[in-house]
Design a protein around this motif. Structure first.
Motif, PDB file in Angstrom:
ATOM      1  N   ARG A   1      -0.309  12.299  13.699  1.00 20.42           N
ATOM      2  CA  ARG A   1       1.069  12.820  14.347  1.00 20.42           C
ATOM      3  C   ARG A   1       1.560  11.321  14.882  1.00 20.42           C
ATOM      4  N   ALA A   2       2.708  11.557  15.186  1.00 16.06           N
ATOM      5  CA  ALA A   2       3.572  10.478  15.579  1.00 16.06           C
ATOM      6  C   ALA A   2       3.135  10.208  17.033  1.00 16.06           C
ATOM      7  N   ASP A   3       2.494  11.054  17.811  1.00 20.30           N
ATOM      8  CA  ASP A   3       1.954  10.516  19.354  1.00 20.30           C
ATOM      9  C   ASP A   3       0.464  10.147  19.000  1.00 20.30           C
ATOM     10  N   GLY A   4       0.019   9.871  17.807  1.00 23.89           N
ATOM     11  CA  GLY A   4      -1.224   9.427  17.437  1.00 23.89           C
ATOM     12  C   GLY A   4      -2.179  10.436  17.374  1.00 23.89           C
ATOM     13  N   GLU A   5      -2.311  11.735  17.709  1.00 23.24           N
ATOM     14  CA  GLU A   5      -3.065  12.774  17.625  1.00 23.24           C
ATOM     15  C   GLU A   5      -3.288  12.803  16.157  1.00 23.24           C
ATOM     16  N   LEU A   6      -4.966  12.847  15.750  1.00 24.84           N
ATOM     17  CA  LEU A   6      -5.426  13.223  14.514  1.00 24.84           C
ATOM     18  C   LEU A   6      -5.672  14.618  14.428  1.00 24.84           C
ATOM     19  N   VAL A   7      -5.105  15.470  13.524  1.00 25.34           N
ATOM     20  CA  VAL A   7      -5.030  16.872  13.344  1.00 25.34           C
ATOM     21  C   VAL A   7      -5.708  16.897  11.898  1.00 25.34           C
ATOM     22  N   TRP A   8      -6.410  17.961  11.802  1.00 23.65           N
ATOM     23  CA  TRP A   8      -7.072  18.599  10.595  1.00 23.65           C
ATOM     24  C   TRP A   8      -6.926  19.974  10.217  1.00 23.65           C
ATOM     25  N   ARG A   9      -7.062  20.269   8.884  1.00 20.18           N
ATOM     26  CA  ARG A   9      -7.434  21.853   8.741  1.00 20.18           C
ATOM     27  C   ARG A   9      -8.318  21.963   7.408  1.00 20.18           C
ATOM     28  N   LEU A  10      -9.240  22.752   7.784  1.00 21.63           N
ATOM     29  CA  LEU A  10     -10.190  23.258   6.605  1.00 21.63           C
ATOM     30  C   LEU A  10      -9.523  24.299   5.826  1.00 21.63           C
ATOM     31  N   LEU A  11      -9.632  24.082   4.435  1.00 20.09           N
ATOM     32  CA  LEU A  11      -9.142  25.020   3.383  1.00 20.09           C
ATOM     33  C   LEU A  11     -10.439  25.838   2.956  1.00 20.09           C
ATOM     34  N   ALA A  12     -11.675  25.477   3.008  1.00 17.42           N
ATOM     35  CA  ALA A  12     -12.654  26.008   2.472  1.00 17.42           C
ATOM     36  C   ALA A  12     -13.293  26.771   3.606  1.00 17.42           C
ATOM     37  N   ASP A  13     -14.106  28.078   3.203  1.00 20.69           N
ATOM     38  CA  ASP A  13     -14.757  28.699   4.194  1.00 20.69           C
ATOM     39  C   ASP A  13     -16.204  28.353   4.226  1.00 20.69           C
ATOM     40  N   LEU A  14     -16.519  27.813   5.294  1.00 21.52           N
ATOM     41  CA  LEU A  14     -17.773  27.165   5.314  1.00 21.52           C
ATOM     42  C   LEU A  14     -19.045  27.929   5.959  1.00 21.52           C
ATOM     43  N   GLY A  15     -18.319  29.278   6.311  1.00 18.35           N
ATOM     44  CA  GLY A  15     -19.480  30.295   6.796  1.00 18.35           C
ATOM     45  C   GLY A  15     -20.331  29.914   7.913  1.00 18.35           C
ATOM     46  N   THR A  16     -21.650  29.940   7.836  1.00 16.89           N
ATOM     47  CA  THR A  16     -22.373  29.568   9.277  1.00 16.89           C
ATOM     48  C   THR A  16     -22.163  27.923   9.224  1.00 16.89           C
ATOM     49  N   GLU A  17     -21.857  27.270   8.673  1.00 15.33           N
ATOM     50  CA  GLU A  17     -21.909  25.965   8.835  1.00 15.33           C
ATOM     51  C   GLU A  17     -20.501  25.278   9.480  1.00 15.33           C
ATOM     52  N   ALA A  18     -19.581  26.459   9.831  1.00 17.31           N
ATOM     53  CA  ALA A  18     -18.274  26.074  10.241  1.00 17.31           C
ATOM     54  C   ALA A  18     -18.407  25.481  11.631  1.00 17.31           C
ATOM     55  N   GLU A  19     -19.468  25.877  12.569  1.00 18.53           N
ATOM     56  CA  GLU A  19     -19.385  25.128  13.923  1.00 18.53           C
ATOM     57  C   GLU A  19     -19.930  23.899  13.849  1.00 18.53           C
ATOM     58  N   PRO A  20     -21.075  23.526  12.963  1.00 19.49           N
ATOM     59  CA  PRO A  20     -21.671  22.042  13.103  1.00 19.49           C
ATOM     60  C   PRO A  20     -20.612  21.157  12.239  1.00 19.49           C
ATOM     61  N   ALA A  21     -19.936  21.818  11.340  1.00 18.02           N
ATOM     62  CA  ALA A  21     -19.004  20.951  10.470  1.00 18.02           C
ATOM     63  C   ALA A  21     -17.820  20.706  11.518  1.00 18.02           C
ATOM     64  N   GLY A  22     -17.356  21.538  12.443  1.00 16.26           N
ATOM     65  CA  GLY A  22     -16.342  21.411  13.192  1.00 16.26           C
ATOM     66  C   GLY A  22     -16.528  20.195  14.234  1.00 16.26           C
ATOM     67  N   ARG A  23     -17.851  20.265  14.691  1.00 17.83           N
ATOM     68  CA  ARG A  23     -18.248  19.096  15.588  1.00 17.83           C
ATOM     69  C   ARG A  23     -18.314  17.724  15.047  1.00 17.83           C
TER      70      ARG A  23
END
Length: 400
Positions: free
Chosen positions: A346-368
């Protein structure tokens, strides 16, 4: 009994991608040159891509390291080559790219330029074009380096314009200078120097380069394919043809010249280099045991654009969000060898993302892991703000 070719499944291909493309943290490289060799070439149409692609694969990412390779040591050079796209390749590999691909493109570029000049500019023919080229090279020799605008002060013909796509909605005039310098770069006579401004700038001077050796075309094509299969194999014939931009006949000759062997893939027959047709665990004792890894790769990254057939690492349902209408990929989020979303700054430098895939039980470690990669990227970017040249629906939405 006919021997069945070895089968390399999608898990094996994703494990190779992690190692050979230097994306898993344990495999990151120490230098820009090592990254570029590993990837064969880096997409360079967008100036930011080279920096972002390299730094995603460096153990110690730094824009200054990329600038060193491009503009101080000149160990990386940019060529209009595969698929008529600008690639950054190592200076050692450049003669092979030039002889296999770039010079043929330069011949077509020259014919196209002569045609446009004859149709939309007065007094232009091949002898005048050749004389103008020589004048530009002489001016560069005298100046050391210069922008196209600066060269136009010495060679006024560069200021003349050509009408492109007359009668079309996208009709526009281009300067002779912009087309001529592009042609001289394709021919291997000039190179882009350090941009005027930040490393994101598209305003750069030109300088002369030593002429590369003129290699036999068939030998050069075989070397390009050998390196590509080592980095991207196994792959299909169609993958190789698409990546190189060659004819099917030239592609098959080059594959035969390197002795490519057949393997089975989930989407049909594939090819690999001799001795590289077994899973890593059988061939070299490496195995597939990789630490779970994430990566934030930029638009036009060479991994995203490595193959024509992408279903084994990219869900086709995600392409409308991650690619523009011309087929250019935007920034992508990777988890364990698959594209799972997209990111933006973003213009203020913040890095943002969005997951499009359902990672199931891996969602939490993937997010980290993704958050850690975002922090790593933000750390070396500092105050720099990056907007991809080819913007995609998801990137626009995330920054909007």
């Amino acid at each position: 009994m006919t021997r069945q070719p070895p089968f390399l499944d999608d898990d094996e291909r994703r494990a190779r991608l992690a190692r050979r493309h230097l994306l898993a943290p344990a495999y990151r490289a120490a230098t820009v040159e090592q990254v570029t060799e590993a990837m064969v070439g880096l997409h360079a149409t967008d100036p930011a891509t080279v920096y972002l692609s390299v730094c995603a694969r460096l153990a110690r990412p730094a824009a200054a390291e990329v600038e060193r390779a491009l503009y101080e040591d000149v160990s990386l050079v940019k060529l209009l080559s595969m698929r008529r796209t600008i690639f950054a390749v190592t200076e050692e590999f450049a003669p092979y790219v030039s002889s296999s691909t770039a010079r043929a493109i330069a011949v077509k570029e020259r014919a196209t330029l002569v045609k446009h000049l004859r149709e939309s500019a007065e007094g232009w023919d091949e002898p005048r074009l050749a004389a103008t080229e020589q004048a530009v090279l002489a001016a560069l020799a005298a100046r050391g380096e210069a922008t196209t605008a600066e060269l136009a002060a010495d060679v006024p013909a560069l200021r003349e314009t050509i009408l492109m796509a007359p009668g079309k909605p996208y009709e526009a005039r281009q300067s002779v200078g912009s087309r001529l310098l592009r042609l001289l770069a394709s021919d291997g006579h000039v190179r882009r120097c350090r941009p005027r401004g930040s490393w994101l700038s598209s305003s750069y001077p030109w300088a002369l380069v030593p002429q590369w050796p003129d290699l036999p075309v068939r030998e050069a094509k075989a070397e390009v394919v050998r390196r590509w299969l080592a980095a991207f194999g196994p792959a299909t014939v169609e993958d190789v043809k698409w990546w190189t931009g060659w004819t099917l006949g030239d592609t098959r000759k080059a594959l035969a010249d390197v002795g490519a062997v057949e393997v089975g893939l989930s989407d049909g027959p594939g090819l690999a280099l001799p001795g590289d047709d077994l899973p890593d665990e059988e061939r070299a004792g490496q195995g597939r045991a990789l630490e779970p890894w994430a990566a934030l790769l930029p638009g036009l990254d060479p991994t995203v654009l490595g193959w024509r057939g992408r279903d084994w690492y990219l869900d086709p349902a995600h392409m409308p969000a991650l690619f523009d209408r011309a087929g250019n990929p935007g920034p992508t989020v990777w988890w364990r060898g698959r594209v799972v979303g997209g990111w933006a700054q973003r213009a203020d430098g913040e890095l943002v993302w969005r997951l499009l895939a359902d990672l199931g039980t891996e969602a939490e470690p993937a997010g980290r892991a993704i958050a850690a990669e975002a922090e790593r990227l933000a750390g070396w970017l500092g105050a720099v703000r990056v907007t991809p040249r080819f913007r995609t629906p998801l990137e626009r939405e995330l920054t909007g």
